[in-house]
Design a protein around this motif. Structure first.
Motif, PDB file in Angstrom:
ATOM      1  N   ASP A 119      28.035 -37.679  52.610  1.00 17.71           N
ATOM      2  CA  ASP A 119      27.330 -36.419  53.332  1.00 17.71           C
ATOM      3  C   ASP A 119      28.329 -35.295  52.860  1.00 17.71           C
ATOM      4  O   ASP A 119      28.016 -34.169  52.765  1.00 17.71           O
ATOM      5  CB  ASP A 119      26.864 -36.495  54.857  1.00 17.71           C
ATOM      6  N   THR A 169      21.390 -35.044  54.741  1.00 19.33           N
ATOM      7  CA  THR A 169      22.097 -35.737  55.690  1.00 19.33           C
ATOM      8  C   THR A 169      21.582 -37.369  55.760  1.00 19.33           C
ATOM      9  O   THR A 169      20.430 -37.475  55.244  1.00 19.33           O
ATOM     10  CB  THR A 169      22.105 -35.341  56.948  1.00 19.33           C
ATOM     11  N   LEU A 202      25.114 -36.401  64.619  1.00 16.33           N
ATOM     12  CA  LEU A 202      25.004 -35.302  63.618  1.00 16.33           C
ATOM     13  C   LEU A 202      24.758 -34.120  64.338  1.00 16.33           C
ATOM     14  O   LEU A 202      25.323 -32.937  63.906  1.00 16.33           O
ATOM     15  CB  LEU A 202      23.846 -35.580  62.938  1.00 16.33           C
TER      16      LEU A 202
END
Length: 723
Positions: A402, A560, A685
């Protein structure tokens, strides 16, 4: 010499390092495949009928006769012992993405107090490691631990050398007691078989009567960083998290592009030479080596191999790279983004498909507009990438990758195809009713009499495209340097199986309805390019304009891992993988859960390490310097000297802000959790990453003003340039 004591000691050790004396008396070519139980070795050691049966399985995918295992095991054992092996290991590839191995001795007591070297066919065929201790997404519980390894005859056994003794390594699959795949290799082999079945069917429609098993080939370019081990061990974040969690941008990074393809440093070249020799012993066809874009970054690229073998060789290559680097006092970094703000590392997977009789099915020839067979296979890929772009993106999803995707050294997270001018023109003609011509290659006149004219290809290359045609193959540029190539190759094989199936079924229906074959081919090509041509993009994938245009075309932009891995829940992806016997819904769900769990745990470990390094190294250094500044200011004031103290005030603010940022991380770590792995990944996240990012931003500002002799961590300037 500046820097903290540990940094000065590291630099001194590096600058006084001398490259070991060479010890390679024999030519490199003589070492190739020396440690591999290859077909030529089998031919000299197996009965003729056994050798032919094993060769048929390897070359054509014929079923393996298990009754032959005793012959192979005996010959393999004798060969390995002659090579100095005392143990054998079933090598498998669990869902960690790394390599696992379980070693057993050849020697067994014979009941008289002596030992005999034993290795039977049943032992070659099957082993039994613990299945519950590896990531499995719930397929195995701690109370149901049984799992099996199974010999993969298509990937040859090899000798792993060690100064204290050698080991026979046998590549295997890894499955549960219930027969479900717990590894990367099993679904790769299944996907290869599914793709081959449909490709052979399509080739038969083109009139071939000698159709052989079609295989996918892969050649993965491996990028990596090298740093001196003294710097590595002085950076706890690198040792624990595999990337630098702090670090101000270097004063000279890659701005001048002077590292790319530059002269290879002597120490690095010595490592590369030995690395190549070790790979050659294992039959790994290493071909190209060079400096990459960033300082301290390099690349190695092998020759194409069957994708299953290429996967095994890639795993062995990564292990060998790290081992050889240690011999030269260095550490090989395979993280996709070990240094923020400089080029990341990918593993560009070049792939094609073909067989012994029909050759490379992605070779367009000189006149691709006339090459219907090539155009049909190419169109199937276009359709597959458009329909299953989400699967391709999910196949390379990880916390580390990512950081890299879309960062101007890697393709964006939008999965599109680059065809080049020549093929784009051909497919444009097809969409308008039929291709009549192809753009021809040109010649570059250089204006220097002593230089010969150089051929100019009919189309350019595009390094911003995640899925680019490069002459006679496609290059999937999105996989990360630390990843197994099994997942992207599974996705590619799967999408090809379904797309080729679609094309073959279309042609069969048209032919049965009385349509001439050429006209049927034109119809299916036209249908595909009209319905799926929006996935083709030949422009700048880094531009904001492409981001906007891709959204208008309906292409996914999954930035992501949390977004990307949700694609495994799509009914069309579940159906694709289950219908073609590649992954059951249960196996797919397990893989999704494993990726999410590893994502969340990776970020949790990074957060904990950020907190520890911040509290025990960076904050104390900043406070000590703050005290020094304050003491100096007080002494000047006591002496009657009025002075401005902007640095003191600035650093004081940074220390307060950093303290607050660390407290936020600590609180976030304490609250880590969720009802399931998806919730934990989302928390990582949305909460942990922003907290770490804020702390890093402040620390990197402090690095720029804290006295160099107090800063505790090796800097980017040092790690990237002193080697």
């Amino acid at each position: 010499m500046s820097g903290s004591t540990s940094r000065r000691q590291a630099i001194e050790a590096i600058t006084t390092y001398s490259v070991p004396a060479p010890g390679f008396p024999e030519p490199l070519a003589d070492t190739f495949g020396r440690n591999v139980f290859s077909l030529p070795v089998m031919k000299t050691r197996l009965p003729k009928n056994v050798y032919k049966a094993v060769a048929a399985t390897i070359d054509t995918g014929a079923p393996l006769d298990p009754t032959l295992a005793d012959f192979v095991a005996s010959a393999m054992k004798d060969w390995a012992i002659e090579k100095g092996a005392s143990h054998y290991a079933h090598v498998f590839y669990p869902l960690t993405g790394f390599t696992a191995e379980k070693h057993d001795s050849f020697l067994e007591p014979d009941g008289t107090g002596a030992s005999l070297a034993e290795f039977q066919g049943k032992t070659l065929l099957q082993g039994e490691p613990d299945a519950s201790s590896f990531p499995n997404g719930g397929l195995r519980g701690t109370f149901e631990a049984r799992g099996y390894t199974g010999w993969d005859v298509t990937s040859p056994a090899y000798i792993l050398e060690n100064p204290n003794g050698n080991t026979l390594c046998i590549p295997t699959i890894f499955i549960s007691w219930t027969g479900e795949a717990l590894d990367k290799k099993t679904p790769l082999l299944r996907s290869q078989q599914a793709m081959s079945k449909q490709a052979m069917r399509l080739l038969t429609l083109f009139g071939h009567t000698d159709v052989d098993t079609v295989v996918s080939y892969a050649g993965a370019e491996q990028e990596y960083f090298l740093i001196d081990r003294h710097f590595y061990y002085a950076r706890p974040d690198l040792a624990v998290a595999n990337r630098t969690l702090f670090g101000a941008k270097p004063s000279k990074g890659q701005e001048f592009d002077d590292h790319y393809f530059g002269a290879i440093p002597e120490r690095v070249l010595a490592f590369m030479i030995e690395f190549d020799r070790e790979l050659f012993k294992q039959g790994i066809p290493a071909k190209t080596r060079h400096n990459e874009v960033a300082p301290g970054q390099f690349e190695i690229a092998p020759v194409f191999e069957k994708s299953n073998l290429a996967h095994d060789h890639q795993q062995l290559m990564m292990t060998t790279m790290k081992r050889v680097a240690e011999r030269y006092g260095m550490v090989a970094l395979l993280h996709e983004k070990p240094f923020a703000g400089v080029n990341g590392s990918g593993k560009h997977v070049n792939f094609s498909l073909g067989n012994n009789n029909q050759g490379n099915l992605l070779n367009p020839g000189d006149t691709p507009h006339d090459n219907e067979q090539f155009l049909v296979f190419c169109a199937a890929i276009i359709r597959g990438v458009h329909k299953y772009g989400g699967l391709l993106r999910a196949s390379i999803a990880s916390a580390s990758n990512d950081h890299r995707l879309g960062a101007n050294e890697a393709p964006p997270a939008i999965i599109s195809i680059f065809l080049g001018d020549q093929l784009m023109d051909v497919f444009d003609q097809i969409a308008k009713g039929g291709a009549k011509a192809s753009k021809e290659s040109g010649v570059l006149e250089l204006g220097v009499d002593t230089l010969p004219p150089l051929k100019a290809d009919a189309g350019d290359r595009n390094r911003t495209s995640p899925f680019a045609f490069t002459g006679n193959r496609f290059e999937f540029r999105a996989p990360g340097s630390n990843q197994s190539i099994a997942d992207p190759m599974i996705a590619i094989n799967a999408m090809l199986a379904e797309s080729i199936d679609h094309v073959a079924s279309f042609l069969e229906r048209e032919i049965e309805a009385g349509t001439a074959f050429h006209d049927a081919v034109q119809k299916v090509l036209e249908e595909i390019i009209v319905e799926h041509g929006m996935v083709v993009f030949n422009g700048d994938g880094y531009s904001q304009e492409w981001q906007d245009e891709a959204a208008g075309r309906g292409l996914l932009n999954l930035r992501t891992t949390v977004e990307a891995i949700a694609q495994y829940d799509k009914p069309e992806i579940k159906d694709l993988l289950s219908d073609y016997g590649i992954l059951s819904n249960r196996e797919l769900q397990a893989r999704k859960d494993v990726v999410l769990e590893q994502y969340a745990l990776t970020i949790l470990v990074e957060a904990k390490e950020t907190l520890e390094v911040g509290k025990t190294m960076i904050l104390p250094a900043a406070i000590r310097y703050l005290g020094e500044l304050a003491g100096t200011a007080a002494q000047l004031l006591a002496a009657g000297i009025q002075t401005e103290t902007p640095m003191l005030l600035t650093l004081n603010k940074y220390v307060k802000d950093f303290n607050s940022a660390l407290a936020t991380i600590e609180e976030a770590i304490g609250a880590f959790g969720g009802d399931d792995v998806e919730a934990e990944a989302k928390y990582a996240l949305d909460t942990l990453i922003p907290a770490m990012t804020e702390a890093r931003a402040i620390a990197d500002k402090m690095e720029s003003i804290v006295a160099d002799d107090m800063w505790p961590l090796p800097t980017y300037n040092e790690m990237l340039t002193i080697l």
